[in-house]
Design an enzyme around this catalytic site. Sequence first.
Site, mmCIF file in Angstrom:
data_model
loop_
_atom_site.group_PDB
_atom_site.id
_atom_site.type_symbol
_atom_site.label_atom_id
_atom_site.label_comp_id
_atom_site.label_asym_id
_atom_site.label_seq_id
_atom_site.Cartn_x
_atom_site.Cartn_y
_atom_site.Cartn_z
ATOM 1 N N PRO A 113 -26.620 26.491 4.637
ATOM 2 C CA PRO A 113 -27.601 26.683 5.716
ATOM 3 C C PRO A 113 -27.100 27.559 6.856
ATOM 4 O O PRO A 113 -27.891 27.941 7.713
ATOM 5 C CB PRO A 113 -27.865 25.259 6.204
ATOM 6 N N LYS B 75 -35.447 40.754 4.040
ATOM 7 C CA LYS B 75 -36.424 41.113 5.058
ATOM 8 C C LYS B 75 -35.767 41.305 6.424
ATOM 9 O O LYS B 75 -35.124 40.398 6.942
ATOM 10 C CB LYS B 75 -37.477 40.011 5.151
ATOM 11 N N MET C 61 -40.294 27.453 4.719
ATOM 12 C CA MET C 61 -41.139 28.624 5.000
ATOM 13 C C MET C 61 -42.531 28.200 5.466
ATOM 14 O O MET C 61 -43.534 28.727 4.993
ATOM 15 C CB MET C 61 -41.283 29.494 3.746
ATOM 16 N N GLU D 88 0.822 -1.215 0.000
ATOM 17 C CA GLU D 88 0.000 0.000 0.000
ATOM 18 C C GLU D 88 0.855 1.263 0.000
ATOM 19 O O GLU D 88 0.557 2.236 -0.704
ATOM 20 C CB GLU D 88 -0.934 -0.043 1.221
ATOM 21 N N ASP E 285 -28.464 38.731 1.876
ATOM 22 C CA ASP E 285 -29.731 38.593 2.591
ATOM 23 C C ASP E 285 -29.459 38.676 4.085
ATOM 24 O O ASP E 285 -28.463 38.159 4.567
ATOM 25 C CB ASP E 285 -30.357 37.220 2.302
ATOM 26 N N GLY F 245 -28.962 32.647 1.235
ATOM 27 C CA GLY F 245 -28.958 31.471 2.099
ATOM 28 C C GLY F 245 -29.179 30.202 1.278
ATOM 29 O O GLY F 245 -29.832 30.232 0.233
ATOM 30 N N GLY F 246 -28.626 29.096 1.738
ATOM 31 C CA GLY F 246 -28.861 27.817 1.080
ATOM 32 C C GLY F 246 -28.336 27.798 -0.333
ATOM 33 O O GLY F 246 -27.194 28.186 -0.590
ATOM 34 N N ASP F 247 -29.170 27.374 -1.261
ATOM 35 C CA ASP F 247 -28.818 27.357 -2.674
ATOM 36 C C ASP F 247 -29.620 28.449 -3.377
ATOM 37 O O ASP F 247 -30.815 28.605 -3.107
ATOM 38 C CB ASP F 247 -29.160 25.992 -3.282
HETATM 39 N N1 SAH Z 1 -32.442 29.344 -0.832
HETATM 40 C C1 SAH Z 1 -32.673 28.830 0.494
HETATM 41 C C2 SAH Z 1 -34.130 28.880 0.897
HETATM 42 C C3 SAH Z 1 -34.645 30.282 1.036
HETATM 43 S S1 SAH Z 1 -36.293 30.314 1.666
HETATM 44 C C4 SAH Z 1 -32.156 27.399 0.572
HETATM 45 O O1 SAH Z 1 -31.829 26.809 -0.459
HETATM 46 O O2 SAH Z 1 -32.055 26.875 1.669
HETATM 47 C C5 SAH Z 1 -36.027 30.497 3.378
HETATM 48 C C6 SAH Z 1 -36.401 29.224 4.119
HETATM 49 O O3 SAH Z 1 -35.313 28.307 4.089
HETATM 50 C C7 SAH Z 1 -36.677 29.419 5.577
HETATM 51 O O4 SAH Z 1 -37.976 29.881 5.789
HETATM 52 C C8 SAH Z 1 -36.496 28.029 6.097
HETATM 53 O O5 SAH Z 1 -37.602 27.218 5.781
HETATM 54 C C9 SAH Z 1 -35.339 27.543 5.262
HETATM 55 N N2 SAH Z 1 -34.030 27.700 5.945
HETATM 56 C C10 SAH Z 1 -33.015 28.487 5.558
HETATM 57 N N3 SAH Z 1 -31.961 28.321 6.373
HETATM 58 C C11 SAH Z 1 -32.314 27.398 7.289
HETATM 59 C C12 SAH Z 1 -31.663 26.763 8.397
HETATM 60 N N4 SAH Z 1 -30.399 27.055 8.712
HETATM 61 N N5 SAH Z 1 -32.354 25.850 9.092
HETATM 62 C C13 SAH Z 1 -33.617 25.525 8.783
HETATM 63 N N6 SAH Z 1 -34.286 26.079 7.747
HETATM 64 C C14 SAH Z 1 -33.641 27.001 7.004
#
Ligand code: SAH
Length: 473
Positions: free
Chosen positions: A225, A270, A383, A22, A248, A301-303
Site C-alpha cells: 500500500p 495514469k 476505486m 528456557e 505505476d 501498487g498493492g498486490d
Molecule cells: N493492486 C492494488 C489495487 C489497484 S486499484 C492493490 O492490491 O491494492 C487502485 C485502488 O487501490 C485505488 O483507487 C484505491 O482504492 C486503492 N489503494 C491503493 N493504494 C492505496 C492506499 N495506500 N490507501 C488506500 N487505498 C489504496
Amino acid sequence: MRYFPAFLDLDGAVVLVVGGGEAAAQKLRLLVRTPATIRVVAEKVCAEVAELARRGRVELARRPFRPRDLDGARLAIAAGLADPELATLVTAARGLNVPLNVVDRPDLSSFIVPSIVDRDPVVVAIGTEGTAPVLARNIKALLEPLLPAGLGRLARFAGGWRAAVARRLPDGRARRAFWERLLAGPIAEQVLTGDLGAAQDAAEQALQGAPALPTGHVALVGAGPGDPDLLTFKALRRLQEADVIVVDRLVPKAILDRARRDARRIEVGKAPGGRSTPQAEIDALLVREALAGNRVVRLKGGDPLVFGRVAEEIAALSAAGIAWEIVPGITAALGCAAAVGLPLTERGMRRGLTLLTGHTRDGPAEHDWAALARPGQTLAVYMAVGKAAHLQERLLGAGIDRLTPVTVVENGSLPEQRLATGAVGNLVETLIDGGIKGPAIIFIGAHPLRRPVALPGAAPRPAAAQPEFAEAA
Ligand code: SAH
C-alpha cells in the site's frame, strides 16, 4: 580480534548442555539441527527439553552436574546455572580444555555463540565479541531479507556439481567462469525458485561450454500500500536485482528508493490529470525489455493480482516465450485495515470479506447489490471515491441498514494517511467532510478498533490533492 571465527564440525561429536530451562531450550533448538550427540544434565527441565528427551533427540540426566559429564565432550554449554554448580563446571571445563559457553557470561566463557542468518548449509555468523549482542541482532535483521530462502538449495546444487566440474574443467579459469555463471543469473534463479530440472539442464549446457544467452525475465511485483516496510523480502530482492523497473505512478518514491540505484525506471499508468499509458504499450514495453536480456520488474501498487490488470501483461509475456513470476504484495484493503486496526472479519458477527471495485471502464460498477447489502460481512471497495453516490444509492436501494458503519482510509500506511468514519446513510457526506480525494478504500460493515496514532512527519494534505487513481477494472 580477540575471538577467532570458526565453524565447528559436530559430526560424531558429543555436546554437553548443563541446565534444562528456557535458556537451555534456546541453545538446544540450534544444537538439535547438528548431527551431535547431545547430553543434557539438569535437575529441572522445561517442557521443551523434556519433549526432546522423550523423542530421544537428547540424552537427559536429571541430577546436578558432575565433572565426569565433560568426558569426551567437544563443547559444553551452561544455561541458567548458578554457583556453586556453575563454578564447578567452569573449573572442570578449563582443566579438561573443553570449550565452554556460559549463556550471558562471556567473562566465564571460552567461546561465544554468534547471531546467525541461517540458510543451511549457508550460515552467516555475526559476532560483536560480546560488546553489543543487540547490534548483532540488528545486523541479522538487515541481512535476512537480502538472502533468499532458497540460498541453501543453491549451495547444495553447486556442491552437487563439484566433482563433475573438477573432472571436466581442468583449467582453473574455465572452472571459475563456470561457477560464476552457475551462482548468479538464470541458473541460480531457477534453483532459487525450485525449478531444479531446468537448472540441471542449463548447468550441463554451461559445462559443455554453451554460450550464456541473455535471458531476460519479468517479475510482476506487488509494492504493497505504500509503506516500504510492508514490501516482502522477495519484492525487495527483485527491486535490488532489477535492470529495468516499469512502475505505476501511484507507487511512492520511498519504495523506489529501495530499488537498485542504477536500474532504469520507466513510469507508466495514469498521470494525475494526464493521459494513461495504453495497456498494449505497457505489454510491448515489458516484452521488448525482457527480450533484450533485462531483468524487468513490473512494479504495481498493492498486490498485482487484485485489480492489477496482470492478465494482459502475462498473456503478452507468455506469447513471447518470456519467463515471468508474480511476487505478491499487501493489497490496499489489508494495508488500510491494519493501519487503522479494523478487523475484517469478526467471530459470530462478520463471516466474509469481499473486495470489489466501485469503478469500471464504463462508469460506476454494478454488482449483486442484494447479496452485498446483507449483514454479517465486510465490503472493501476500491476505486470508489468518485463513485460513492452510486455505491450509497445502490446499497440503500437493496435494503442495507442505513447505520451500517463506513470506514474510509485514504493513503493507508503512508505518512499522509487519513481516516473518515460514518455510516452508509451518510457515505457521501463522510467523504466530503473528511476531505477524502483518494486513493482510498471504503470499508462497509466494519469500524476501526482505535484511531491510529499520528504518524511522525505526517503533514496535512494539500488542498489540490491528486485525483483518485483509478484503473478500469
Ligand atoms: N493492486 C492494488 C489495487 C489497484 S486499484 C492493490 O492490491 O491494492 C487502485 C485502488 O487501490 C485505488 O483507487 C484505491 O482504492 C486503492 N489503494 C491503493 N493504494 C492505496 C492506499 N495506500 N490507501 C488506500 N487505498 C489504496
